[in-house]
Each structure stands twice: as structure tokens, then as C-alpha cells.
Motif scaffolding. Sequence first.
Motif, PDB file in Angstrom:
ATOM      1  N   VAL A  35       0.876  -1.062   0.031  1.00 20.84           N
ATOM      2  CA  VAL A  35      -0.014   0.091  -0.150  1.00 20.84           C
ATOM      3  C   VAL A  35       0.828   1.249   0.112  1.00 20.84           C
ATOM      4  O   VAL A  35       0.442   2.220  -0.524  1.00 20.84           O
ATOM      5  N   GLU A  36       2.030   1.364   0.921  1.00 21.39           N
ATOM      6  CA  GLU A  36       2.825   2.473   1.044  1.00 21.39           C
ATOM      7  C   GLU A  36       3.320   2.639  -0.517  1.00 21.39           C
ATOM      8  O   GLU A  36       3.696   3.825  -1.052  1.00 21.39           O
ATOM      9  N   ARG A  69       0.895   4.101  -2.901  1.00 21.12           N
ATOM     10  CA  ARG A  69       0.675   5.343  -2.594  1.00 21.12           C
ATOM     11  C   ARG A  69       1.916   6.423  -3.177  1.00 21.12           C
ATOM     12  O   ARG A  69       1.553   7.545  -3.333  1.00 21.12           O
ATOM     13  N   SER A  70       2.911   6.129  -2.917  1.00 26.68           N
ATOM     14  CA  SER A  70       4.295   6.624  -3.239  1.00 26.68           C
ATOM     15  C   SER A  70       4.138   6.774  -4.861  1.00 26.68           C
ATOM     16  O   SER A  70       4.491   8.037  -5.167  1.00 26.68           O
ATOM     17  N   ILE A 108       1.567   7.051  -6.608  1.00 27.93           N
ATOM     18  CA  ILE A 108       0.556   8.076  -7.002  1.00 27.93           C
ATOM     19  C   ILE A 108       0.826   9.288  -6.644  1.00 27.93           C
ATOM     20  O   ILE A 108       0.505  10.259  -7.379  1.00 27.93           O
ATOM     21  N   LEU A 109       1.630   9.516  -5.501  1.00 28.31           N
ATOM     22  CA  LEU A 109       2.267  10.885  -5.325  1.00 28.31           C
ATOM     23  C   LEU A 109       3.010  11.453  -6.291  1.00 28.31           C
ATOM     24  O   LEU A 109       2.739  12.637  -6.589  1.00 28.31           O
ATOM     25  N   ARG A 120       7.467   9.657   1.774  1.00 29.30           N
ATOM     26  CA  ARG A 120       6.164   9.893   1.315  1.00 29.30           C
ATOM     27  C   ARG A 120       5.625  11.128   2.210  1.00 29.30           C
ATOM     28  O   ARG A 120       4.987  11.954   1.568  1.00 29.30           O
ATOM     29  N   PHE A 158      -5.310  11.573   1.293  1.00 29.76           N
ATOM     30  CA  PHE A 158      -4.623  10.261   0.683  1.00 29.76           C
ATOM     31  C   PHE A 158      -3.108  10.351   1.247  1.00 29.76           C
ATOM     32  O   PHE A 158      -2.516   9.313   1.485  1.00 29.76           O
ATOM     33  N   LEU A 159      -2.573  11.492   1.437  1.00 29.99           N
ATOM     34  CA  LEU A 159      -1.159  11.536   1.913  1.00 29.99           C
ATOM     35  C   LEU A 159      -0.919  11.182   3.301  1.00 29.99           C
ATOM     36  O   LEU A 159       0.271  10.823   3.619  1.00 29.99           O
ATOM     37  N   GLU A 188     -11.307   6.209   4.044  1.00 29.23           N
ATOM     38  CA  GLU A 188      -9.874   6.220   4.788  1.00 29.23           C
ATOM     39  C   GLU A 188     -10.353   5.325   6.399  1.00 29.23           C
ATOM     40  O   GLU A 188      -9.640   4.432   6.656  1.00 29.23           O
TER      41      GLU A 188
END
Length: 339
Positions: free
Chosen positions: A5-6, A9-10, A12-13, A64, A106-107, A167
Motif C-alpha cells: 500500500v505504501e 501511494r508513493s 500515485i504521489l 512520502r 490520501f497523503l 480512509e
Amino acid sequence: GQDTVERLRSRILVGFIFYVILALVLMVIVRIITEGMVDTVKAGLLFIPLLISLLLIFWWTGSRRLTGDMLMVLILILLPLIAWKDGGLYARTIFWFPVIPLLGNFLGGRIRSMVATILTGSALIVLYVAHAQNFLPQYNEIDLLEGRLAAALASVLFVAVISYWYEDSHERAEKEREQLRSSKSNWVSMVSHELRTPLTAIQGSLGLALHNKKASIDEDTQGMLKIAYANCQRLVRLVNDVLDIEKIESGSLTLKRKPTCLQELISETIASQRDFANASKVTLETIMPENDIVINIDTDRIVQVLLNLLGNAIKFSPADGAVVVKVVSTDTDVEISVM
């Protein structure tokens, strides 16, 4: 898992930062062509290198959350500034304000989303006050400022609530998944240990019966005992493999390294498979350097790998075939191959 997941998300960031940079570049180009070097263009040109620096910061630190917080600060400055220069509550930039709490959620999770929502609402109220105090003009008497402010705040709050619920659901789902994973791990460990205890006892008893020279056992009974002993060994190996897989998945597998002579270890492992090879009419051969190779390894794990490779090689080799264990040593590496 959490690491997956991390990483997602990274990625996507980083993709979002690239998207913002691209959007700013296109906006600057369009504004320069249509309006010239206006204040909005200058703001965009100012923030493009700052966003590029965020990518460098993320590449350097790998954090992140740090990169996300800095991105949030830039967007909380950039969007209200462009809106101020572009007509306040009448600016097209207002449509992007609901993205701020979504990005914060999200972040950084729900707390950052709440802070981002408060700051975004405050920025909208500041724009409204600026209109009311004639720092910013009101372009349409029919389209009331109160209505534009209410619509913008409603959009921001709606997105904030949805992202908050998402979330929260995501966190609960992750906790439930972790509990299921833990329950499965405990169950597998318990069953494996419960199976291994009687199997070990059975294996020991069969081994004693087979190797007891004083006992008078006819050939048929001895053959059946050998079959039972071999299958018991196989079951013990399967149970151990299940336990090892569970340890690997949970990250609890530890290696107990110690200096070991590789040639002696391989010779002992081959000796343990000699009866199986003879029964299959397969010869076992070795090609190893004469000088002792002493390396720091977990002997149990290496033996486990070798036994699996040897067992498969013997099983699938034709009668009168040969299985060769070859060791090649260099200055930095040692390669063991089973052929």
C-alpha cells in the motif's frame, strides 16, 4: 500488505506531482498566448521549479509523508494565490479546492485531511471577505457571493467527508485483514506443531524397528516398514515446509549463520540420500574444489534446499542415470548446482 500500500501511494504521489507540473505548464502556455505575462502566469512559473524540487526531495529522502506535507503546503498557497489573481470566488481555480482535503486524506490520513479542510475553508472565507471589502471585484450581481461561497464550501466538505469515510473503511479493512492473517498464521502453526509431534514419534519408532538388528523381521514386513518410514519422513518434511512458508510470509524466519565447510555439508547431505538414489538406480556424483570452502551459512536451510533439489533430481532421473552436485567457487561467490 502495508508495504505494498505504501509503495502504491508513493507512486500515485509522484504521478500526481507530475500531473500538477504538466497542468501548470499548459496553463502558463495558454495564458501567455491569450493574455500575456499576467500575474497568474508569474505564479505558475514560480511554483513549477518548487514542484520539481519536491520530486528531488522524495528521491533523496524516500519519505512520502514529508513530500506529501510539502506538496500540501504548496497547493494551499498556490490555489488561493491563483484564485486571488484570477477573480477570487469567480475564478475557475475554485473548482480545484475540493481536491485539497482529498489529497490531505490520501497523503497523511484523516487528521491531515481535517486540517486541510479547515485551511481550505478559511481560504474561501478570506476570498469572500476580500470581495466584500472591495479588494476583489464582484462580477455578477445575480450570482451572489454568498451562493458561490456556500457552493465552494459544500463541495470541499462533501469531498472531505467522503474521503474521511473511505480512509476509515480502509483502515478497518486493513485491521480485519491483519487479524485474519494472524489467525491463519496461528492456526497453521498450531496444526503443524500438533502434526509434527506424533509424526516425529512415529518416525523414531519406525527407524528403531528398521535398524534393530536383534529383531527378526521378515522381508515383506521390512519392506512395508521402509515404505511407512519413507512416507513418514515425507510428511515431516511437508509439515516443516508449511511452517517455513508461514514464517517467510510473516517475516519471522531467522537465519542462524555459522562458519561451515561446504564440502563436508554437501557430502553429508548426499550420504543421507544414498539409499533413495540406490533404490531408484541413480548414482550420485560430486564435482567440488579440493580446497575446503568455509562460508558463513545457515546449515539447516542449505541442507533443506539441497535435499529438495536432490530429491527431485533423483525422482525424475531415468534408471541408471546420474545426478551431479557441482560446486564452483570464485573470489566473491560460491555456486552450487544439482544436475
